[in-house]
Design a protein around this motif. Structure first.
Motif, PDB file in Angstrom:
ATOM      1  N   ASP A   1       4.870   1.748   4.468  1.00 21.75           N
ATOM      2  CA  ASP A   1       4.407   2.045   3.112  1.00 21.75           C
ATOM      3  C   ASP A   1       5.271   1.412   2.030  1.00 21.75           C
ATOM      4  O   ASP A   1       6.449   1.111   2.223  1.00 21.75           O
TER       5      ASP A   1
ATOM      6  N   GLU B   1       0.837  -1.192   0.000  1.00 21.83           N
ATOM      7  CA  GLU B   1       0.000   0.000   0.000  1.00 21.83           C
ATOM      8  C   GLU B   1       0.873   1.244   0.000  1.00 21.83           C
ATOM      9  O   GLU B   1       1.868   1.319   0.729  1.00 21.83           O
TER      10      GLU B   1
ATOM     11  N   GLU C   1      -1.940   5.358   2.537  1.00 20.15           N
ATOM     12  CA  GLU C   1      -3.017   4.469   2.121  1.00 20.15           C
ATOM     13  C   GLU C   1      -2.871   3.088   2.765  1.00 20.15           C
ATOM     14  O   GLU C   1      -3.457   2.113   2.315  1.00 20.15           O
ATOM     15  N   GLU C   2      -2.118   3.003   3.863  1.00 21.93           N
ATOM     16  CA  GLU C   2      -1.769   1.710   4.466  1.00 21.93           C
ATOM     17  C   GLU C   2      -2.902   1.169   5.354  1.00 21.93           C
ATOM     18  O   GLU C   2      -2.675   0.744   6.490  1.00 21.93           O
ATOM     19  N   HIS C   3      -4.121   1.185   4.862  1.00 18.56           N
ATOM     20  CA  HIS C   3      -5.281   0.821   5.689  1.00 18.56           C
ATOM     21  C   HIS C   3      -5.287  -0.670   6.038  1.00 18.56           C
ATOM     22  O   HIS C   3      -5.514  -1.034   7.199  1.00 18.56           O
ATOM     23  N   ARG C   4      -5.064  -1.521   5.058  1.00 18.44           N
ATOM     24  CA  ARG C   4      -5.054  -2.960   5.316  1.00 18.44           C
ATOM     25  C   ARG C   4      -3.900  -3.339   6.239  1.00 18.44           C
ATOM     26  O   ARG C   4      -4.062  -4.113   7.186  1.00 18.44           O
TER      27      ARG C   4
ATOM     28  N   SER D   1      -2.343  -1.389   8.365  1.00 18.74           N
ATOM     29  CA  SER D   1      -2.620  -0.831   9.679  1.00 18.74           C
ATOM     30  C   SER D   1      -3.578  -1.722  10.469  1.00 18.74           C
ATOM     31  O   SER D   1      -3.377  -1.962  11.667  1.00 18.74           O
ATOM     32  N   GLN D   2      -4.610  -2.212   9.806  1.00 16.96           N
ATOM     33  CA  GLN D   2      -5.576  -3.084  10.483  1.00 16.96           C
ATOM     34  C   GLN D   2      -4.925  -4.388  10.924  1.00 16.96           C
ATOM     35  O   GLN D   2      -5.143  -4.865  12.048  1.00 16.96           O
TER      36      GLN D   2
ATOM     37  N   HIS E   1      -4.391   4.424  17.299  1.00 13.45           N
ATOM     38  CA  HIS E   1      -4.154   4.843  15.914  1.00 13.45           C
ATOM     39  C   HIS E   1      -3.811   6.323  15.906  1.00 13.45           C
ATOM     40  O   HIS E   1      -4.525   7.140  16.490  1.00 13.45           O
TER      41      HIS E   1
ATOM     42  N   PRO F   1       3.329   5.266   9.077  1.00 14.96           N
ATOM     43  CA  PRO F   1       3.007   5.367   7.653  1.00 14.96           C
ATOM     44  C   PRO F   1       3.943   6.335   6.937  1.00 14.96           C
ATOM     45  O   PRO F   1       4.717   7.064   7.557  1.00 14.96           O
TER      46      PRO F   1
ATOM     47  N   GLY G   1      -3.437   9.094  11.005  1.00 14.70           N
ATOM     48  CA  GLY G   1      -4.180   8.441   9.941  1.00 14.70           C
ATOM     49  C   GLY G   1      -4.042   6.943  10.001  1.00 14.70           C
ATOM     50  O   GLY G   1      -4.823   6.252  10.668  1.00 14.70           O
ATOM     51  N   THR G   2      -3.015   6.408   9.358  1.00 17.22           N
ATOM     52  CA  THR G   2      -2.826   4.957   9.299  1.00 17.22           C
ATOM     53  C   THR G   2      -1.737   4.455  10.245  1.00 17.22           C
ATOM     54  O   THR G   2      -1.402   3.266  10.228  1.00 17.22           O
TER      55      THR G   2
END
Length: 410
Positions: free
Chosen positions: A80, A30, A34-37, A39-40, A55, A136, A58-59
């Motif tokens: 990232d 990512e 945009e590191e959403h996946r 990060s989760q 958190h 991130p 952001g990510t």
């Protein structure tokens, strides 16, 4: 038994899932912010391990593991990927078109998660607080500051020391450390200079920004050669010069894109001041109708390792890995934004390198003088750290460094 051996006793059992996480991250890279996946995934793992998860930026994800009285250690990994099309041919290659973990951040995340699990399982062997921070947007130099701006300093306990590592194209199984500057400060600069447009047949009616920009490019060569003290390091690169659209039109402006690298903040200040002075002077000489415009972006701080922290961690690495596996790191002209985190807390730090290149390939390339050809560097579409022993060494290094401050005798 030392705390290192006690905490690392369970490493062999954890390595299979560390490898799985690494391959999963490599398949699903990512881009910055945009590191959403990712990060989760990180947050879920840390929560499962027993960390207090927050958190930030952001990510960004930070996990805190309190474990009684003692020092506080912060360990950081960046998350990232890069806008690179993968060409490694690996069975776990990127599934995202035009995006790849071409810098080893997947190694950083998976190894810090492995260390976080071992630290949680081995709490009987150490005392203090361990913080695992996943940052991130390192590639664009804004992720660490985003976490700081989002309240990092007031959200987590103040660390006594901060730690980070980076996978590099050196032999896997080795670690490299150095005190002082190890990564350069980096600045990108967009300069717009203004002229007066006219027909190509009427140069006397124009102030030609193409000639002006060309004069600036030539004059900037003297910043390093004539204004920087011999022995001090600086790089000034003009990576782009853009002006005009047609052969018979003299344009009204030109844009230059510069990249500057330095190892000393005073040199950095002097170089940037010299660039602005030269640009302004050339604009006056050319009769430019308005002041030039300077826009700084993609700015990275100097990474300068604390001498005492680096010596302590290096001694611990040498005792754990053996002197043959621990080397002196050479200064890199690459840049990082990690140091903004310890700087925000006002604490010392050390940043070390771990090898990711196949050891036999690396040694043969060194012997044959074919390193540039045979060992892909970071950001290459062929960059592919070997999983073993890279991941194991990465986990061990994080644990050993942390326990240098947190661990006593079991």
């Amino acid at each position: 038994m030392s705390s290192h051996h006690t905490v690392l006793a369970g490493l062999e059992a954890e390595l299979p899932w560390v490898r799985d996480v690494y391959q999963d991250l490599h398949r699903h890279p990512e881009l910055s912010l945009e590191e959403h996946r990712t990060s989760q995934l990180v947050a879920e793992k840390l929560a499962t391990f027993g960390y207090e998860v927050t958190h930030l930026g952001g990510t960004g994800v930070v996990g805190v593991l309190p474990n009684g009285e003692g020092p506080t250690v912060l360990a950081r990994a960046d998350m990232d990927a890069l806008p690179v099309t993968e060409a490694t041919g690996l069975g776990y290659s990127s599934t995202v078109a035009g995006v790849m973990h071409a810098c080893g951040h997947d190694v950083h995340v998976s190894t810090l998660l492995g260390a976080a699990k071992l630290m949680a399982d081995g709490r009987a062997a150490w005392s203090g607080t361990y913080i695992a921070l996943f940052q991130p947007a390192e590639e664009v130099g804004v992720g660490s500051q985003a976490m700081v701006d989002d309240g990092l300093v007031t959200t987590v306990p103040r660390p006594d020391v901060a730690l980070a590592q980076h996978a590099m194209p050196i032999a896997a199984g080795t670690v490299a450390t150095a005190a002082g500057p190890v990564l350069s400060a980096g600045d990108s600069l967009r300069i717009t200079v203004f002229g007066k447009g006219a027909h190509g047949s009427m140069p006397h009616m124009a102030v030609d920004p193409v000639v002006l920009a060309s004069s600036i490019v030539l004059r900037l060569q003297t910043v390093v050669s004539r204004e920087t003290k011999p022995g001090d390091f600086a790089v000034v690169t003009v990576g782009a010069l853009n002006a005009g659209t047609k052969s018979n039109i003299i344009p009204d402006r030109a844009t230059l894109l510069l990249n500057i690298r330095t190892y000393d903040n005073q040199v950095r200040t002097a170089v940037l001041a010299a660039i602005e002075r030269i640009v302004r002077g050339e604009c006056v000489t050319a009769g430019s109708p308005q002041e030039p415009k300077f826009e700084y972006y993609d700015q990275f701080p100097l990474t300068s390792n604390d001498e005492a922290v680096t010596a302590k961690v290096t001694d611990a690495f040498t005792a754990h890995f053996g002197s043959d596996a621990v080397h002196s790191a050479t200064r890199q002209t690459a840049s990082e934004d990690f140091s903004r985190i310890p700087d925000a807390f006002g604490v010392p730090y050390t940043f070390w390198m771990i090898g990711g290149a196949d050891p036999e390939t690396y040694r043969a390339a060194v012997a044959n003088g074919t390193l540039r050809r045979d060992v892909p560097a970071n950001h290459s579409p062929f960059f592919a750290p070997v999983m073993d022993p890279t991941l194991e060494v990465g986990v061990r290094a994080q644990v050993v460094a942390a326990l240098t401050y947190l661990g006593g005798s079991a």
